[in-house]
Motif scaffolding. Structure first.
Motif, PDB file in Angstrom:
ATOM      1  N   PRO A  89       0.950  -1.150   0.080  1.00 20.20           N
ATOM      2  CA  PRO A  89      -0.045  -0.013   0.066  1.00 20.20           C
ATOM      3  C   PRO A  89       0.727   1.145  -0.064  1.00 20.20           C
ATOM      4  O   PRO A  89       2.044   1.328   0.760  1.00 20.20           O
ATOM      5  CB  PRO A  89      -0.850  -0.111   1.206  1.00 20.20           C
ATOM      6  N   PRO A  90       0.410   2.218  -0.948  1.00 21.40           N
ATOM      7  CA  PRO A  90       1.307   3.426  -0.857  1.00 21.40           C
ATOM      8  C   PRO A  90       1.335   4.095   0.342  1.00 21.40           C
ATOM      9  O   PRO A  90       2.355   4.595   0.682  1.00 21.40           O
ATOM     10  CB  PRO A  90       0.632   4.369  -1.958  1.00 21.40           C
ATOM     11  N   ALA A  91       0.375   4.031   1.295  1.00 23.23           N
ATOM     12  CA  ALA A  91       0.450   4.769   2.525  1.00 23.23           C
ATOM     13  C   ALA A  91       1.672   4.414   3.393  1.00 23.23           C
ATOM     14  O   ALA A  91       2.309   4.934   4.513  1.00 23.23           O
ATOM     15  CB  ALA A  91      -0.957   4.711   3.326  1.00 23.23           C
ATOM     16  N   PHE A  92       1.949   3.051   3.329  1.00 24.08           N
ATOM     17  CA  PHE A  92       3.133   2.467   4.168  1.00 24.08           C
ATOM     18  C   PHE A  92       4.510   2.384   3.376  1.00 24.08           C
ATOM     19  O   PHE A  92       5.419   2.087   4.403  1.00 24.08           O
ATOM     20  CB  PHE A  92       2.847   0.897   4.220  1.00 24.08           C
ATOM     21  N   LEU A  93       4.529   3.240   2.235  1.00 23.90           N
ATOM     22  CA  LEU A  93       5.983   3.467   1.576  1.00 23.90           C
ATOM     23  C   LEU A  93       6.797   4.183   2.522  1.00 23.90           C
ATOM     24  O   LEU A  93       8.239   3.984   2.355  1.00 23.90           O
ATOM     25  CB  LEU A  93       5.781   3.837   0.336  1.00 23.90           C
ATOM     26  N   PRO A  94       6.414   5.367   3.042  1.00 22.20           N
ATOM     27  CA  PRO A  94       7.648   5.948   3.851  1.00 22.20           C
ATOM     28  C   PRO A  94       7.971   5.348   4.998  1.00 22.20           C
ATOM     29  O   PRO A  94       9.336   5.380   5.256  1.00 22.20           O
ATOM     30  CB  PRO A  94       6.427   7.378   4.382  1.00 22.20           C
ATOM     31  N   GLY A  95       7.225   4.562   5.761  1.00 20.57           N
ATOM     32  CA  GLY A  95       7.489   3.792   6.940  1.00 20.57           C
ATOM     33  C   GLY A  95       8.807   2.629   6.389  1.00 20.57           C
ATOM     34  O   GLY A  95       9.530   2.316   6.857  1.00 20.57           O
ATOM     35  N   MET A  96       8.315   2.169   5.102  1.00 22.40           N
ATOM     36  CA  MET A  96       9.189   1.126   4.706  1.00 22.40           C
ATOM     37  C   MET A  96      10.527   1.639   4.274  1.00 22.40           C
ATOM     38  O   MET A  96      11.753   1.210   4.822  1.00 22.40           O
ATOM     39  CB  MET A  96       8.574   0.384   3.432  1.00 22.40           C
ATOM     40  N   LEU A  97      10.451   2.852   3.585  1.00 25.81           N
ATOM     41  CA  LEU A  97      11.741   3.410   3.211  1.00 25.81           C
ATOM     42  C   LEU A  97      12.721   3.867   4.431  1.00 25.81           C
ATOM     43  O   LEU A  97      13.814   3.702   4.352  1.00 25.81           O
ATOM     44  CB  LEU A  97      11.383   4.611   2.330  1.00 25.81           C
ATOM     45  N   LEU A  98      11.846   4.442   5.364  1.00 28.57           N
ATOM     46  CA  LEU A  98      12.670   4.569   6.704  1.00 28.57           C
ATOM     47  C   LEU A  98      13.305   3.459   7.480  1.00 28.57           C
ATOM     48  O   LEU A  98      14.314   3.349   7.735  1.00 28.57           O
ATOM     49  CB  LEU A  98      11.615   5.406   7.721  1.00 28.57           C
ATOM     50  N   SER A  99      12.552   2.447   7.637  1.00 30.57           N
ATOM     51  CA  SER A  99      12.980   0.958   8.050  1.00 30.57           C
ATOM     52  C   SER A  99      14.201   0.462   7.243  1.00 30.57           C
ATOM     53  O   SER A  99      15.066   0.113   7.744  1.00 30.57           O
ATOM     54  CB  SER A  99      11.939   0.001   8.267  1.00 30.57           C
ATOM     55  N   MET A 100      14.129   0.603   5.864  1.00 33.90           N
ATOM     56  CA  MET A 100      15.017   0.227   4.991  1.00 33.90           C
ATOM     57  C   MET A 100      16.200   0.976   5.403  1.00 33.90           C
ATOM     58  O   MET A 100      17.439   0.195   5.164  1.00 33.90           O
ATOM     59  CB  MET A 100      14.701   0.403   3.484  1.00 33.90           C
ATOM     60  N   ALA A 101      16.098   2.320   5.339  1.00 34.18           N
ATOM     61  CA  ALA A 101      17.357   2.824   5.569  1.00 34.18           C
ATOM     62  C   ALA A 101      18.124   2.727   6.956  1.00 34.18           C
ATOM     63  O   ALA A 101      19.299   2.690   6.825  1.00 34.18           O
ATOM     64  CB  ALA A 101      17.008   4.512   5.438  1.00 34.18           C
ATOM     65  N   CYS A 102      17.328   2.603   7.788  1.00 32.25           N
ATOM     66  CA  CYS A 102      17.988   2.287   9.206  1.00 32.25           C
ATOM     67  C   CYS A 102      18.520   0.959   9.157  1.00 32.25           C
ATOM     68  O   CYS A 102      19.796   0.719   9.616  1.00 32.25           O
ATOM     69  CB  CYS A 102      16.987   2.225  10.363  1.00 32.25           C
ATOM     70  N   GLY A 103      18.177   0.029   8.433  1.00 35.20           N
ATOM     71  CA  GLY A 103      18.521  -1.487   8.385  1.00 35.20           C
ATOM     72  C   GLY A 103      19.884  -1.254   7.599  1.00 35.20           C
ATOM     73  O   GLY A 103      20.833  -1.885   8.082  1.00 35.20           O
ATOM     74  N   ALA A 104      19.748  -0.439   6.329  1.00 34.27           N
ATOM     75  CA  ALA A 104      21.032  -0.327   5.669  1.00 34.27           C
ATOM     76  C   ALA A 104      22.166   0.113   6.441  1.00 34.27           C
ATOM     77  O   ALA A 104      23.283   0.037   6.188  1.00 34.27           O
ATOM     78  CB  ALA A 104      20.470   0.304   4.325  1.00 34.27           C
ATOM     79  N   THR A 105      21.652   1.249   7.107  1.00 30.10           N
ATOM     80  CA  THR A 105      22.828   2.083   7.910  1.00 30.10           C
ATOM     81  C   THR A 105      23.526   1.115   8.942  1.00 30.10           C
ATOM     82  O   THR A 105      24.742   1.047   9.086  1.00 30.10           O
ATOM     83  CB  THR A 105      22.043   3.292   8.566  1.00 30.10           C
ATOM     84  N   MET A 106      22.858   0.172   9.640  1.00 30.21           N
ATOM     85  CA  MET A 106      23.233  -0.779  10.537  1.00 30.21           C
ATOM     86  C   MET A 106      24.236  -1.792   9.970  1.00 30.21           C
ATOM     87  O   MET A 106      25.330  -1.803  10.470  1.00 30.21           O
ATOM     88  CB  MET A 106      22.133  -1.559  11.430  1.00 30.21           C
ATOM     89  N   LEU A 107      23.765  -2.185   8.588  1.00 24.98           N
ATOM     90  CA  LEU A 107      24.745  -3.165   8.019  1.00 24.98           C
ATOM     91  C   LEU A 107      25.787  -2.207   7.437  1.00 24.98           C
ATOM     92  O   LEU A 107      27.019  -3.078   7.218  1.00 24.98           O
ATOM     93  CB  LEU A 107      23.897  -3.827   7.198  1.00 24.98           C
TER      94      LEU A 107
END
Length: 280
Positions: free
Chosen positions: A153-171
């Motif tokens: 759902p498009p409404a969930f994309l901002p949260g997904m991108l933020l979680s992806m960025a945080c996970g990518a930062t950790m790795l």
């Protein structure tokens, strides 16, 4: 009153220095990535192969999964997406580590670390560059998964991108830390085998952890619970359904800070590899 001579000789301010360093470090990594389109293909071929083949072969095995955050039955390919997004970030984090080791052997790292800026800023820009590359590749994989029918759902994309960025930062921070201790390019393949595959397979990336509990593999379950990659995947998984998982975010953010601080300590000329290797 300040003399005109002093005003003319005054160098750029700290924000200007930081912007120049940001453009130099991050721009270098992005330009190098964009000049090599094959890197994107090689980064995506592995998760796409797993996505297409495993989702077809194991759909009947893992297709039934009513576990948080899901409230109904889901297809296995939908369950796999967060784990494969984590795979993209994990491999790119190790690729960033390889790039750091290569730059060290070529002398680029020593030149970078002697720049007139605090070492923490330079390593933070390296971390940002690795995060940007990971998120770019993850976004492309996400678009491909959508073409295969994975609902987002498009409404969930901002949260997904933020979680992806945080996970990518950790790795990426993990890769930065590992680059301190991997001395030569020849040793990097072994490091990848001892880091990437255990982190990926001992996690809920490909199967829910209740499968481990059900089969009695308690020690693997406990390892998965101590695996930071587990929480990066779970943060993305919850974000895909519009939910927030506080424990996962706390672990991801905490590990990001710890990994970065350890990398900063390792690159300290009074303590880390610079002192040990002398002028090499």
């Amino acid at each position: 009153m300040q003399s005109p001579t002093l005003s003319l000789n005054a160098g750029p301010s700290l924000p200007v220095h930081l912007l120049r360093a940001l453009r130099a470090v991050v721009g270098r990594e992005l330009n190098r990535f964009l000049r090599q389109p094959s890197r994107l293909g090689s980064a995506l071929v592995r998760p796409l192969l797993w996505f297409v083949v495993f989702s077809a072969g194991f759909s009947n095995v893992f297709g039934v999964a009513i576990v948080p955050p899901y409230e109904t039955y889901i297809e296995y390919k939908e369950y796999m997406v967060p784990g494969l997004l984590g795979m993209v970030a994990l491999f790119n984090g190790m690729q960033s580590s390889l790039s750091m080791v290569y730059d060290r052997e070529m002398g680029v790292m020593r030149l970078l670390l002697t720049a007139p800026l605090a070492r923490g800023w330079l390593l933070a820009f390296k971390l940002l560059a690795g995060t940007c590359l990971s998120v770019l590749q993850m976004a492309v994989f996400l678009l491909i998964a959508r073409l295969f029918g994975v609902e987002m759902p498009p409404a969930f994309l901002p949260g997904m991108l933020l979680s992806m960025a945080c996970g990518a930062t950790m790795l990426a921070a993990l890769g930065l830390m590992l680059s301190v201790y991997v001395r030569q390019l020849e040793n990097f393949a072994g490091t990848m085998n001892f880091v990437i595959f255990p982190m990926f397979f001992i996690s809920p990336a490909l199967y829910p952890l209740w499968k481990l509990e059900e089969s009695g593999a308690w020690w693997i379950l406990k390892l998965a619970e101590f695996n930071p990659f587990t929480y990066a995947v779970e943060a993305i998984r919850y974000a895909m359904v519009g939910q927030f998982h506080g424990l996962s975010w706390a672990v991801v953010l905490g590990c990001s800070v710890v990994f970065f601080v350890l990398a900063l300590w390792g690159y300290d000329p009074q303590r880390g590899w610079i002192r040990k290797k002398g002028s090499a």
